[in-house]
Design a protein around this motif. Structure first.
Motif: not given
Length: 254
Positions: A179-187, A189-204
């Motif tokens: 189960k933890m391996e699946v969680e790590n794989e998901i993390d 996969l979406i690590a880049a999207k999370r970084m993009e989300a954090q950047i977009m939150q600061v941009v305004p």
């Protein structure tokens, strides 16, 4: 907000324990509110009126922090059970195997690690004639970790039925590990999207700061009058709604 939603939020607020470790989080929230007050309304005093917003925001951040800590505790618990399993195969009783696991976890994570404190708690419970399964179940409920709770249930059944405890622990650890391996794989996969989300939150805020510095007085027409306050409040509400939506998208739980 209906009565059930209100009661749910009230319970969430009351269940949180504010400690000294939360001071940096509170200070950061106050700083961000001050910046929002200055950028959206032209003065830092406006952040005082936005204090009610900081309460649910702090609750969400605190719960996210607790989920992260509980996830880390789950990883450490898995390693501890692997140590217990190894000690069991070496001929130790379950009680002594948990005591041996403390030494292994101290070497692996350090004496201050949460799992070391929890194993010491279990060891103390054993000395007070409290069963291991009760202590593990209490740990799972206290940390709100479903993996630990389920492990406690399987452990209790195996112990009562006289099953092979080391094999039972090995199977449970294997399931938790997958189960933890699946969680790590998901993390990953979406690590880049999370970084993009954090950047977009600061941009305004970055845009507003840039415009304010390069064009002094550009936002003055929106400050100090009812029309400007309404416009900036609507913009702030849209930003908060977008922030909540982004968090729901990137927060994936298994």
């Amino acid at each position: 907000m209906n009565l059930n939603a209100y009661q749910s939020w009230k319970q969430r607020v009351l269940s949180l324990r504010v400690t000294a470790f939360d001071i940096p989080l509170i200070a950061r929230n106050i700083f961000i509110l001050s910046i929002i007050g200055k950028l959206f309304y032209g003065n830092f005093a406006a952040s005082i009126l936005m204090f009610p917003i900081s309460i649910p925001w702090f609750v969400i951040q605190k719960e996210r922090k607790q989920r992260k800590e509980n996830h880390d505790l789950g990883i450490q618990f898995k390693d501890a059970m692997m140590s217990v399993m190894a000690a069991g195969k070496a001929g130790y009783s379950m009680e002594n195997a948990f005591s041996e696991a403390i030494h292994d976890m101290r070497l692996l994570y350090g004496r201050s690690a949460p799992i070391c404190r929890e194993l010491q708690r279990i060891e103390q419970g054993i000395r007070n004639s409290i069963s291991i399964e009760e202590m593990i179940l209490e740990l799972g409920k206290r940390s709100n970790n479903k993996d630990i709770e389920e492990f406690a249930g399987v452990f209790a059944v195996a112990k009562r039925s006289g099953g092979n405890m080391t094999d039972t622990i090995e199977r449970c650890v294997d399931i938790i590990g997958k189960k933890m391996e699946v969680e790590n794989e998901i993390d990953v996969l979406i690590a880049a999207k999370r970084m993009e989300a954090q950047i977009m939150q600061v941009v305004p805020f970055g845009i507003m700061v840039y415009v304010g510095l390069t064009n002094p007085g550009f936002f003055d027409s929106l400050y100090g009058n009812a029309f400007g306050i309404v416009i900036m409040t609507v913009c702030l509400i849209i930003y908060i709604a977008a922030y909540i939506l982004i968090q729901k998208i990137v927060d994936i739980e298994i």
